[in-house]
Design a protein around this motif. Structure first.
Motif, short mmCIF file in Angstrom:
data_model
loop_
_atom_site.label_atom_id
_atom_site.label_comp_id
_atom_site.label_asym_id
_atom_site.label_seq_id
_atom_site.Cartn_x
_atom_site.Cartn_y
_atom_site.Cartn_z
N SER A 160 0.81 -1.23 0.00
CA SER A 160 0.00 0.00 0.00
C SER A 160 0.83 1.27 0.00
CB SER A 160 -0.93 0.00 1.22
OG SER A 160 -0.17 -0.06 2.42
N VAL A 161 2.16 1.16 0.16
CA VAL A 161 3.00 2.35 0.21
C VAL A 161 3.91 2.45 -1.01
CG1 VAL A 161 2.92 2.51 2.71
CG2 VAL A 161 4.74 1.18 1.65
N GLY A 162 3.59 1.71 -2.07
CA GLY A 162 4.30 1.87 -3.32
C GLY A 162 5.57 1.06 -3.47
N ARG A 163 5.61 -0.12 -2.85
CA ARG A 163 6.77 -1.00 -2.99
C ARG A 163 6.37 -2.26 -3.75
NH1 ARG A 163 8.45 -0.50 3.33
NH2 ARG A 163 6.35 -1.38 3.45
N VAL A 164 7.26 -2.69 -4.65
CA VAL A 164 7.05 -3.90 -5.44
C VAL A 164 7.81 -5.04 -4.78
CG1 VAL A 164 7.28 -4.95 -7.72
CG2 VAL A 164 6.94 -2.47 -7.52
N TRP A 165 7.11 -6.15 -4.50
CA TRP A 165 7.70 -7.31 -3.85
C TRP A 165 7.78 -8.45 -4.86
CZ3 TRP A 165 8.93 -7.54 1.53
CH2 TRP A 165 8.65 -6.35 2.23
N LYS A 172 16.04 -17.78 -2.97
CA LYS A 172 15.47 -17.95 -1.63
C LYS A 172 15.31 -16.61 -0.90
CE LYS A 172 17.24 -22.65 -0.92
NZ LYS A 172 18.01 -23.53 -0.02
N ARG A 173 14.60 -15.70 -1.55
CA ARG A 173 14.41 -14.38 -0.94
C ARG A 173 13.24 -13.64 -1.58
NH1 ARG A 173 19.74 -11.31 -3.56
NH2 ARG A 173 19.07 -11.46 -5.75
N LEU A 174 12.79 -12.60 -0.89
CA LEU A 174 11.89 -11.60 -1.45
C LEU A 174 12.71 -10.34 -1.70
CD1 LEU A 174 8.78 -11.94 0.90
CD2 LEU A 174 8.83 -12.53 -1.53
N GLN A 175 12.62 -9.79 -2.91
CA GLN A 175 13.28 -8.53 -3.20
C GLN A 175 12.24 -7.42 -3.29
OE1 GLN A 175 16.95 -8.17 -5.44
NE2 GLN A 175 16.47 -10.11 -6.46
N THR A 193 15.35 -20.07 4.51
CA THR A 193 16.55 -20.91 4.49
C THR A 193 16.27 -22.30 3.92
OG1 THR A 193 16.09 -21.58 6.78
CG2 THR A 193 17.58 -19.69 6.44
N GLU A 194 15.05 -22.80 4.08
CA GLU A 194 14.70 -24.12 3.56
C GLU A 194 14.36 -24.09 2.08
OE1 GLU A 194 12.40 -26.81 6.43
OE2 GLU A 194 11.81 -24.78 7.04
N GLU A 195 13.57 -23.12 1.70
CA GLU A 195 13.13 -23.02 0.30
C GLU A 195 12.67 -21.60 0.01
OE1 GLU A 195 10.05 -25.08 -2.90
OE2 GLU A 195 9.69 -25.28 -0.76
N GLY A 196 12.88 -21.17 -1.23
CA GLY A 196 12.47 -19.84 -1.62
C GLY A 196 10.97 -19.71 -1.81
N PRO A 197 10.48 -18.47 -1.85
CA PRO A 197 9.05 -18.23 -2.05
C PRO A 197 8.65 -18.40 -3.51
CG PRO A 197 10.22 -16.15 -1.91
CD PRO A 197 11.24 -17.22 -1.67
N SER A 198 7.48 -19.00 -3.73
CA SER A 198 6.94 -19.15 -5.07
C SER A 198 5.92 -18.07 -5.40
CB SER A 198 6.28 -20.52 -5.24
OG SER A 198 7.23 -21.54 -5.22
#
Length: 284
Positions: A160-165, A172-175, A193-198
């Motif tokens: 809601s504050v203008g950031r792209v995830w 194995k991260r969110l940028q 650490t186990e698995e990245g986000p899909s």
């Protein structure tokens, strides 16, 4: 039907199985299945071979990311095709005209601007922002592990504050990026650490992120950071799904808070309905 909860909210689960759809030589790109709760139709956004590889959906956006056709397509509310980006059946790296290699997902904001993660094929590994008239506004497009580089970018959303995830699955991260400029703002990796986000989406109030992890068959609920800060990732709860259901993508209804999870292992869609509760509990 199951009830699952986190942080005082209970999510009631309904299941839509692909096996309930009659076998046919051609499966429509936009499929409508009945919602067992209210009898209305639920719009699903899937890939071309929905029955064998249920991928994802968006009830309101009316866009389709066509991994197997290397295209991004727009449909009207009746399911009629009105726009195609990319070259059908042909992968590529071009920007004019725009080409894709198995685009994994897209997100359309309230202004009509489009964010596409083009990375399921491994050729492009990029995040592209398009204007309403499909002009490239900015992009990040390089394979790697550093800031603003990707290894199978697989999900994208806005807060809601203008950031792209971006769900940078292979790394194995969110940028996180600035919506307007594309500036890299930070990354979360300590939760994966186990698995990245899909896949990643925000709850309607913007307080939490819901993240799918494919091979763990798990949904994680993360605390959203305040404006002006990224900080560190904090998991407040998890929802462990049945083994090998493989949650691939998800969507959250902005009005009701319902969470829809596309499970490619189980070949089904599960719907979680938030119900207010003072005591968090998981009930089968």
């Amino acid at each position: 039907m199951r009830n699952l909860s986190f942080s005082g909210l209970v999510f009631r689960c309904f299941t839509f199985q692909a096996s309930a759809v009659p076998e046919a030589a051609s499966v429509p790109a936009v499929l409508r299945l009945p919602d067992p709760q209210d009898g209305e139709s639920l719009g699903l956004r899937g890939r071309r071979r929905l029955l064998s590889f249920l991928s994802g959906f968006a009830c309101l956006l009316q866009w389709l990311s066509g991994s197997y056709g290397h295209t991004v397509k727009k449909y009207n509310s009746l399911g009629d095709l009105v726009q195609v980006l990319g070259t059908p059946g042909k992968k590529g790296t071009g920007l004019n005209p725009l080409q894709f290699d198995n685009p994994a997902e897209l997100y359309v904001d309230d202004t009509g601007e489009i964010y596409i993660v083009d990375g399921d094929g491994g050729l492009n590994n990029r995040l592209i922002k398009l204007s309403q008239d499909f002009m490239i506004l900015w992009l990040h497009g390089e394979n790697g592990t550093g800031p603003a580089k990707f290894n199978i970018p697989h999900g994208v959303t806005l807060d809601s504050v203008g950031r792209v995830w971006v769900a940078d699955r292979g790394n194995k991260r969110l940028q996180v990026f600035d919506k307007d400029t594309g500036e890299w703002l930070g990354a979360w990796d300590n939760c994966f650490t186990e698995e990245g986000p899909s896949a990643v989406r925000f709850t309607p109030d913007g307080k939490y992120l819901i993240v799918a992890q494919l091979n763990l068959s798990r949904l994680s609920v993360l605390v959203a950071p305040p404006s002006g800060s990224i900080g560190d990732c904090s998991v407040i709860s998890t929802i462990q799904l049945a083994d090998q259901v493989l949650p691939h993508l998800l969507e959250v209804d902005k009005k009701t808070g319902a969470v829809y999870v596309a499970e490619i292992g189980a070949k089904q869609v599960q719907k979680y309905i938030p119900v207010h509760s003072r005591t968090p509990a998981f009930e089968a």
